[in-house]
Design a protein around this motif. Structure first.
Motif, mmCIF file in Angstrom:
data_model
loop_
_atom_site.group_PDB
_atom_site.id
_atom_site.type_symbol
_atom_site.label_atom_id
_atom_site.label_comp_id
_atom_site.label_asym_id
_atom_site.label_seq_id
_atom_site.Cartn_x
_atom_site.Cartn_y
_atom_site.Cartn_z
ATOM 1 N N SER A 255 0.707 -1.079 -0.039
ATOM 2 C CA SER A 255 0.019 0.158 -0.070
ATOM 3 C C SER A 255 0.845 1.245 0.011
ATOM 4 C CB SER A 255 -0.831 -0.034 1.270
ATOM 5 O OG SER A 255 -1.631 1.210 1.320
ATOM 6 N N THR A 256 0.319 2.228 -0.579
ATOM 7 C CA THR A 256 0.935 3.511 -0.611
ATOM 8 C C THR A 256 0.249 4.533 0.154
ATOM 9 O OG1 THR A 256 0.024 4.061 -2.753
ATOM 10 C CG2 THR A 256 2.047 3.384 -3.071
ATOM 11 N N THR A 257 -0.670 4.165 1.267
ATOM 12 C CA THR A 257 -1.363 4.735 1.937
ATOM 13 C C THR A 257 -0.525 5.979 2.608
ATOM 14 O OG1 THR A 257 -3.019 3.051 2.356
ATOM 15 C CG2 THR A 257 -3.177 5.061 3.547
ATOM 16 N N PRO A 258 -0.911 7.204 2.683
ATOM 17 C CA PRO A 258 -0.135 8.286 3.492
ATOM 18 C C PRO A 258 -0.492 7.897 4.878
ATOM 19 C CG PRO A 258 -1.927 9.276 2.504
ATOM 20 C CD PRO A 258 -1.901 7.740 1.876
ATOM 21 N N LYS A 259 0.490 8.576 5.789
ATOM 22 C CA LYS A 259 0.529 8.113 7.283
ATOM 23 C C LYS A 259 -0.222 9.292 7.836
ATOM 24 C CE LYS A 259 4.229 5.240 7.726
ATOM 25 N NZ LYS A 259 5.706 4.728 8.529
ATOM 26 N N THR A 260 -1.335 9.929 7.566
ATOM 27 C CA THR A 260 -2.147 10.996 7.801
ATOM 28 C C THR A 260 -3.113 10.295 8.569
ATOM 29 O OG1 THR A 260 -3.701 10.832 5.872
ATOM 30 C CG2 THR A 260 -1.898 12.462 5.745
ATOM 31 N N PHE A 261 -3.651 11.180 9.479
ATOM 32 C CA PHE A 261 -4.702 10.538 10.470
ATOM 33 C C PHE A 261 -5.972 9.713 9.964
ATOM 34 C CE2 PHE A 261 -8.533 10.532 13.098
ATOM 35 C CZ PHE A 261 -8.229 10.287 14.329
ATOM 36 N N TRP A 262 -6.426 10.479 8.969
ATOM 37 C CA TRP A 262 -7.563 9.755 8.203
ATOM 38 C C TRP A 262 -7.530 8.774 7.445
ATOM 39 C CZ3 TRP A 262 -11.934 11.255 10.418
ATOM 40 C CH2 TRP A 262 -12.086 12.327 10.933
ATOM 41 N N ALA A 263 -6.161 8.687 6.860
ATOM 42 C CA ALA A 263 -5.642 7.649 5.975
ATOM 43 C C ALA A 263 -5.563 6.411 6.776
ATOM 44 C CB ALA A 263 -4.630 7.903 5.124
ATOM 45 N N THR A 264 -5.008 6.561 7.815
ATOM 46 C CA THR A 264 -4.426 5.634 8.777
ATOM 47 C C THR A 264 -5.713 4.874 9.348
ATOM 48 O OG1 THR A 264 -2.253 6.556 9.226
ATOM 49 C CG2 THR A 264 -3.325 4.786 11.028
ATOM 50 N N MET A 265 -6.691 5.856 9.761
ATOM 51 C CA MET A 265 -7.946 5.315 10.276
ATOM 52 C C MET A 265 -8.636 4.384 9.272
ATOM 53 S SD MET A 265 -11.281 7.443 12.033
ATOM 54 C CE MET A 265 -11.831 7.832 10.395
ATOM 55 N N VAL A 266 -8.717 4.806 8.169
ATOM 56 C CA VAL A 266 -9.381 4.002 7.008
ATOM 57 C C VAL A 266 -8.647 2.675 6.965
ATOM 58 C CG1 VAL A 266 -10.245 3.923 4.787
ATOM 59 C CG2 VAL A 266 -10.519 5.830 6.106
ATOM 60 N N LYS A 267 -7.570 2.770 6.719
ATOM 61 C CA LYS A 267 -6.609 1.585 6.566
ATOM 62 C C LYS A 267 -6.860 0.492 7.728
ATOM 63 C CE LYS A 267 -1.594 0.190 5.915
ATOM 64 N NZ LYS A 267 -1.721 -0.264 4.579
ATOM 65 N N THR A 268 -6.669 1.180 8.902
ATOM 66 C CA THR A 268 -6.876 -0.016 10.029
ATOM 67 C C THR A 268 -8.257 -0.538 10.117
ATOM 68 O OG1 THR A 268 -5.467 1.586 11.519
ATOM 69 C CG2 THR A 268 -6.791 0.220 12.762
ATOM 70 N N ALA A 269 -9.205 0.603 9.757
ATOM 71 C CA ALA A 269 -10.456 -0.191 9.811
ATOM 72 C C ALA A 269 -10.661 -1.358 9.020
ATOM 73 C CB ALA A 269 -11.563 0.928 9.580
ATOM 74 N N GLY A 270 -10.125 -1.342 7.670
ATOM 75 C CA GLY A 270 -10.387 -2.346 6.802
ATOM 76 C C GLY A 270 -9.601 -3.535 7.263
ATOM 77 N N LEU A 271 -8.439 -3.450 7.801
ATOM 78 C CA LEU A 271 -7.654 -4.724 8.047
ATOM 79 C C LEU A 271 -8.222 -5.232 9.409
ATOM 80 C CD1 LEU A 271 -4.008 -3.271 8.104
ATOM 81 C CD2 LEU A 271 -4.836 -5.198 6.632
ATOM 82 N N ILE A 272 -8.814 -4.320 10.438
ATOM 83 C CA ILE A 272 -9.466 -5.062 11.637
ATOM 84 C C ILE A 272 -10.843 -5.815 11.279
ATOM 85 C CG2 ILE A 272 -10.604 -4.335 13.872
ATOM 86 C CD1 ILE A 272 -7.710 -4.139 13.799
ATOM 87 N N PHE A 273 -11.424 -5.318 10.158
ATOM 88 C CA PHE A 273 -12.933 -5.767 9.847
ATOM 89 C C PHE A 273 -12.589 -7.061 9.301
ATOM 90 C CE2 PHE A 273 -16.344 -6.501 7.211
ATOM 91 C CZ PHE A 273 -17.684 -5.971 8.342
ATOM 92 N N VAL A 274 -11.553 -7.386 8.305
ATOM 93 C CA VAL A 274 -11.329 -8.528 7.664
ATOM 94 C C VAL A 274 -10.668 -9.430 8.500
ATOM 95 C CG1 VAL A 274 -9.883 -9.640 5.755
ATOM 96 C CG2 VAL A 274 -10.795 -7.459 5.361
ATOM 97 N N ALA A 275 -9.792 -9.090 9.593
ATOM 98 C CA ALA A 275 -9.344 -10.025 10.625
ATOM 99 C C ALA A 275 -10.426 -10.623 11.445
ATOM 100 C CB ALA A 275 -8.275 -9.459 11.181
ATOM 101 N N GLU A 276 -11.324 -9.666 11.788
ATOM 102 C CA GLU A 276 -12.260 -9.986 12.609
ATOM 103 C C GLU A 276 -13.484 -10.884 12.357
ATOM 104 O OE1 GLU A 276 -13.930 -9.405 16.809
ATOM 105 O OE2 GLU A 276 -11.958 -9.384 15.821
ATOM 106 N N TRP A 277 -13.868 -10.670 11.081
ATOM 107 C CA TRP A 277 -14.880 -11.373 10.483
ATOM 108 C C TRP A 277 -14.821 -12.858 10.687
ATOM 109 C CZ3 TRP A 277 -19.424 -9.855 8.757
ATOM 110 C CH2 TRP A 277 -20.348 -10.933 8.182
ATOM 111 N N GLY A 278 -15.793 -13.580 11.334
ATOM 112 C CA GLY A 278 -15.737 -15.183 11.709
ATOM 113 C C GLY A 278 -14.790 -15.589 13.051
ATOM 114 N N ASP A 279 -14.280 -14.299 13.593
ATOM 115 C CA ASP A 279 -13.421 -14.609 14.709
ATOM 116 C C ASP A 279 -14.056 -14.985 16.067
ATOM 117 O OD1 ASP A 279 -10.935 -14.903 15.824
ATOM 118 O OD2 ASP A 279 -10.431 -12.749 16.051
#
Length: 226
Positions: free
Chosen positions: A128-152
């Motif tokens: 990923s080339t996602t910049p390390k801004t607050f909003w970009a990091t928040m969206v990136k984190t939300a995506g990773l966590i959602f995928v990891a949490e599904w079915g957990d």
């Protein structure tokens, strides 16, 4: 005890906290916080976990509500709710028994959950080339966590609790449980990685679910006797 049985708040808070500490999403949050900052990672994690909790509670209510919507003399929905608690409880205990190592004490090596989280974060950061801004990091984190949490296991536990107890109480308790666990993760999850006993956590979560199933059965017996 009556508060635990009637609302689900305390049960959800305790169960989700136990399920989340040492989970893959816990370590993803910890690793991302070291790379991108705690505040944005915490915000993104809770955005995703809040949505996942709401979805899980709704699924639980639907599973319970479909049998109840059919005019039957037997409370099938109640029995299904208890069955879900027992099933997910046994599943968690079975997973714990299959894990290597002792039930108590520190892990000799980092857990598989940590290794998986580390790989996912590294792959994400590399590709990923996602910049390390607050909003970009928040969206990136939300995506990773959602995928990891599904079915957990915490999602399955929330579904079971949502079917068995008050949905508002379950959502609120689960959300706070996620918040506390995630705050610990972004504050020092990497340091705790070798001290989290995944086997003990999984076993404890299973026992809690089975205990809640027994309490639910006790409530149903009291209603029938009354």
């Amino acid at each position: 005890m009556e508060f635990v049985r009637s609302t689900g708040f305390t049960a959800a808070l305790a169960l989700i906290f136990v399920s989340e500490v040492g989970d893959k999403t816990f370590f993803i949050a910890a690793l991302l916080a070291m790379k991108r900052g705690a505040a944005a990672v915490l915000a993104g994690s809770m955005l995703s976990l809040g949505a996942m909790t709401a979805i899980s509670v709704v699924i639980g209510r639907v599973l319970k509500g479909v049998p109840d919507s059919i005019q039957l003399t037997v409370p099938v929905g109640e029995y299904l709710a208890v069955a879900l608690l027992v099933f997910f409880g046994l599943k968690s205990i079975n997973e714990a028994l299959k894990m290597p190592g002792p039930f108590m004490g520190a892990q000799e090596e980092v857990t598989e959950e940590w290794k998986e989280a580390e790989k996912e974060v590294e792959d994400s950061e590399t590709k990923s080339t996602t910049p390390k801004t607050f909003w970009a990091t928040m969206v990136k984190t939300a995506g990773l966590i959602f995928v990891a949490e599904w079915g957990d296991r915490s999602m399955l536990a929330t579904i079971a609790l949502g079917a068995a107890q008050n949905p508002v109480g379950v959502f609120t308790g689960a959300f706070i449980g996620h918040l506390v666990a995630t705050a610990i993760a972004v504050g020092g999850g990497a340091f705790l990685s070798k001290w989290v006993n995944e086997k003990f956590i999984s076993f404890t979560g299973g026992v809690l679910l089975k205990t809640l199933a027994m309490l639910r059965c006790t409530d149903r017996l009291q209603v029938c006797e009354g």
